[in-house]
Design a protein around this motif. Structure first.
Motif, PDB file in Angstrom:
ATOM      1  N   GLY A   1      -7.920  -4.757   5.770  1.00 24.77           N
ATOM      2  CA  GLY A   1      -7.628  -3.365   5.459  1.00 24.77           C
ATOM      3  C   GLY A   1      -8.299  -2.999   4.143  1.00 24.77           C
ATOM      4  N   ASP A   2      -8.044  -1.788   3.662  1.00 23.42           N
ATOM      5  CA  ASP A   2      -8.633  -1.366   2.390  1.00 23.42           C
ATOM      6  C   ASP A   2      -7.990  -2.142   1.243  1.00 23.42           C
ATOM      7  N   VAL A   3      -8.847  -2.581   0.318  1.00 24.26           N
ATOM      8  CA  VAL A   3      -8.380  -3.404  -0.804  1.00 24.26           C
ATOM      9  C   VAL A   3      -8.958  -2.868  -2.116  1.00 24.26           C
ATOM     10  N   ARG A   4      -8.115  -2.826  -3.136  1.00 27.25           N
ATOM     11  CA  ARG A   4      -8.582  -2.476  -4.479  1.00 27.25           C
ATOM     12  C   ARG A   4      -8.339  -3.670  -5.394  1.00 27.25           C
ATOM     13  N   LEU A   5      -9.391  -4.062  -6.132  1.00 23.93           N
ATOM     14  CA  LEU A   5      -9.293  -5.238  -6.995  1.00 23.93           C
ATOM     15  C   LEU A   5      -9.761  -4.888  -8.405  1.00 23.93           C
ATOM     16  N   TRP A   6      -9.368  -5.728  -9.360  1.00 26.99           N
ATOM     17  CA  TRP A   6      -9.909  -5.692 -10.714  1.00 26.99           C
ATOM     18  C   TRP A   6     -10.691  -6.983 -10.916  1.00 26.99           C
ATOM     19  N   ALA A   7     -11.910  -6.867 -11.448  1.00 22.92           N
ATOM     20  CA  ALA A   7     -12.794  -8.028 -11.552  1.00 22.92           C
ATOM     21  C   ALA A   7     -13.202  -8.269 -13.005  1.00 22.92           C
ATOM     22  N   LEU A   8     -13.457  -9.540 -13.315  1.00 24.30           N
ATOM     23  CA  LEU A   8     -13.952  -9.958 -14.625  1.00 24.30           C
ATOM     24  C   LEU A   8     -15.154 -10.861 -14.402  1.00 24.30           C
ATOM     25  N   ASP A   9     -16.297 -10.517 -15.007  1.00 25.62           N
ATOM     26  CA  ASP A   9     -17.492 -11.332 -14.796  1.00 25.62           C
ATOM     27  C   ASP A   9     -17.534 -12.502 -15.770  1.00 25.62           C
ATOM     28  N   ARG A  10     -18.311 -13.515 -15.435  1.00 25.13           N
ATOM     29  CA  ARG A  10     -18.353 -14.783 -16.151  1.00 25.13           C
ATOM     30  C   ARG A  10     -18.863 -14.625 -17.584  1.00 25.13           C
ATOM     31  N   VAL A  11     -19.950 -13.893 -17.769  1.00 25.42           N
ATOM     32  CA  VAL A  11     -20.529 -13.771 -19.109  1.00 25.42           C
ATOM     33  C   VAL A  11     -19.574 -13.059 -20.054  1.00 25.42           C
ATOM     34  N   SER A  12     -18.948 -11.979 -19.588  1.00 26.17           N
ATOM     35  CA  SER A  12     -17.994 -11.253 -20.440  1.00 26.17           C
ATOM     36  C   SER A  12     -16.845 -12.155 -20.852  1.00 26.17           C
ATOM     37  N   PHE A  13     -16.336 -12.943 -19.907  1.00 27.67           N
ATOM     38  CA  PHE A  13     -15.217 -13.833 -20.223  1.00 27.67           C
ATOM     39  C   PHE A  13     -15.608 -14.842 -21.303  1.00 27.67           C
ATOM     40  N   ASN A  14     -16.778 -15.468 -21.148  1.00 28.22           N
ATOM     41  CA  ASN A  14     -17.206 -16.470 -22.119  1.00 28.22           C
ATOM     42  C   ASN A  14     -17.496 -15.850 -23.489  1.00 28.22           C
ATOM     43  N   VAL A  15     -18.064 -14.632 -23.497  1.00 20.03           N
ATOM     44  CA  VAL A  15     -18.310 -13.947 -24.765  1.00 20.03           C
ATOM     45  C   VAL A  15     -16.990 -13.626 -25.449  1.00 20.03           C
TER      46      VAL A  15
END
Length: 405
Positions: free
Chosen positions: A244-258
Motif C-alpha cells: 500500500g502507500d507508505v511514507r518514510l523518513w530517511a537518513l543518508d550515510r554521509v550525513s550520518f557520519n558527518v
C-alpha cells in the motif's frame, strides 16, 4: 528467520549493548584514522572497557597470550545470510557476521559451507568532508519531529547518542513516499539510507540462493530498517517492498557520519577546554589531554543529589563542568561545610590514589554536571598528574583539622 530467533538476537544485542560499542569504535576510527585500524580497535576496547577486558589486559601485562573463545558460528552464519532487514528496535542488518577460526590442515574434512554475505567496509569520511559538508535541515511539523525523535530513542542502534546528536539527525531526515508494490530497498544492493516508517506497511522478503522468495516480516509505522547501511557500504540483507502507500523518513550515510564526526569532535573540544580550566591539567601534552578527554563520561545530578558519601569506598574521580558541588565533613555528631566547588574544580582523587574511603560527602547545589573517570581508567590515564594530586591530600588534612580541632 523465525520471530523467536530474531527476538533472541535482539535481546542479546540489547543486553550486551553491542550496537553502541560498534558505533563508538567506528566514530573513533573515523576521527583518528589510524594506520593500523585493527590494533587501534584492540587498544580502544582495552582502554574504553577496562573492566570487561580485564582478564585479557592482565594476561598481556604478564606476557601471556590471551585465549579467545570463539563460539560455534555455523548457525549464526546462516542467520547472517538470511536475517530480516527490519525491526522496531534493531535489525539483523546490524549484526556483524560471525567469525570462525579453523585449522587449515582440517579443511578437507570440513563440509561445503554456504556462501557468505559479501564483506562490509566503512566509508572514509575525511576532515574536509566534515568542514565543508553543510547539513540541510528538512522542515517538519512538531508532530513529525516528535515521532522521529521517539523512534530514534527506542532504537538500540541510536540509543547511545546524546540529545543534541539525536536532534541533529532528526533535523536532516528527509521524506520518502512509495506506492503499493514499489521497492524501497533491494536485497544485495549497496545500502545508502536508513529508514523510519511514518505511515503504512512494508513487507520484508529474503531471496534464497535457489531463487525462492520468502516473506519474513511485515513492518508498520514506528519500525525502522537499514541501520547498517549508514555505517558501512554493506549489501542489503533483504528486500523491503511497500504494502500500500507508505511514507518514510530517511537518513543518508554521509550525513550520518558527518553528524557523528562533527558532534564527536565538538564534544572532544569541550572536554579538552574543561580540562584546561584546571591548572594542574595545563602541564599535560596535547596527546595526554586528548587521551583523558576521550575517556571522560558526563553525569548530571539534580539539586540535593548526593554524589558521594563520606566513608564510602571511592570508585570515581569527578571534574565539575557546570554547577556547584557542596563538600561536607562529619565527625561524631558534628558536621561542617568545608568547600563549594564550581566549574574547574575536582574531587574524589584521594580515595583513588590511596586506600582511604571518601573524605567528605559531596552534594549538588542546584543542577550539577560532572565529568567522571572510573578507578581503573583514572589509574591508567592520570599517571602524569598523580604526584601533584597526592600533594593535595595534605591540604585536605589541614582543612579537616581547621574545622574539628
Amino acid at each position: 528467520m523465525t520471530t523467536e530467533v530474531q527476538a533472541d538476537l535482539n535481546r542479546y544485542l540489547q543486553e550486551k549493548n553491542l550496537n553502541a560499542v560498534f558505533v563508538q569504535i567506528v566514530e573513533a576510527i573515523l576521527i583518528d584514522k589510524p594506520e593500523n585500524p585493527y590494533l587501534f580497535m584492540v587498544n580502544f576496547l582495552l582502554e574504553k572497557y577496562p573492566e570487561e577486558t580485564k582478564d585479557i589486559s592482565d594476561k598481556i601485562k604478564q606476557g601471556r597470550p590471551p585465549s579467545l573463545v570463539v563460539a560455534n558460528a555455523t548457525d549464526n552464519e546462516e542467520l547472517s545470510d538470511t536475517g530480516s532487514d527490519c525491526s522496531s528496535a534493531v535489525t539483523n542488518e546490524s549484526v556483524a557476521p560471525s567469525v570462525r577460526h579453523e585449522d587449515p590442515s582440517s579443511s578437507e574434512k570440513q563440509p561445503q559451507r554456504k556462501k557468505r554475505r559479501e564483506s562490509v567496509c566503512a566509508e572514509k569520511i575525511t576532515d574536509h568532508h566534515v568542514q565543508e559538508s553543510e547539513l540541510k535541515v528538512i522542515e517538519k511539523t512538531q508532530g513529525e519531529a516528535d515521532r522521529i525523535l521517539q523512534i530514534l530513542k527506542s532504537n538500540v542502534f541510536f540509543s547511545h547518542l546524546d540529545e543534541h546528536q539525536m536532534r541533529v539527525i532528526q533535523n536532516v531526515m528527509f521524506s520518502v513516499e512509495k506506492s503499493d508494490a514499489e521497492v524501497i530497498i533491494n536485497q544485495g544492493d549497496d545500502g545508502d539510507n536508513f529508514y523510519i516508517i511514518d505511515s503504512g506497511l512494508v513487507d520484508v522478503f529474503i531471496d534464497s540462493d535457489a531463487g525462492e522468495r520468502r516473506h519474513v516480516k511485515k513492518c508498520e509505522a514506528g519500525d525502522a530498517f537499514g541501520e547498517l547501511a549508514i555505517m558501512y557500504n554493506a549489501p542489503r540483507a533483504a528486500s523491503c517492498i511497500a504494502n500500500g502507500d507508505v511514507r518514510l523518513w530517511a537518513l543518508d550515510r554521509v550525513s550520518f557520519n558527518v553528524i557523528l564526526m562533527k558532534t564527536t569532535m565538538a564534544k572532544r573540544k569541550i572536554m579538552t577546554d574543561n580540562l584546561l580550566k584546571i591548572p594542574v591539567f595545563g602541564q599535560l601534552t596535547e596527546y595526554e589531554l586528548l587521551t583523558i578527554a576521550d575517556t571522560l563520561q558526563e553525569e548530571t545530578f539534580e539539586d540535593t543529589a548526593i554524589i558521594c558519601n563520606q566513608g564510602d569506598r571511592g570508585d570515581k574521580f569527578y571534574l565539575v563542568s557546570e554547577g556547584t558541588a557542596v563538600c561536607t565533613i562529619s565527625q561524631g555528631e558534628e558536621s561542617a561545610e568545608v568547600a563549594r566547588l564550581t566549574s574547574g574544580s575536582y574531587f574524589g582523587e584521594v580515595a583513588l590514589l590511596t586506600t582511604k574511603p571518601r573524605q567528605a560527602t559531596v552534594t549538588a547545589a542546584g543542577t550539577l554536571t560532572c565529568l567522571t573517570l572510573n578507578r581503573r581508567t583514572f589509574n591508567r590515564v592520570m599517571g602524569p598528574l598523580q604526584d601533584i594530586l597526592m600533594r593535595n591530600i595534605e591540604e585536605y588534612n589541614k582543612i579537616r583539622a581547621a574545622h574539628f580541632i
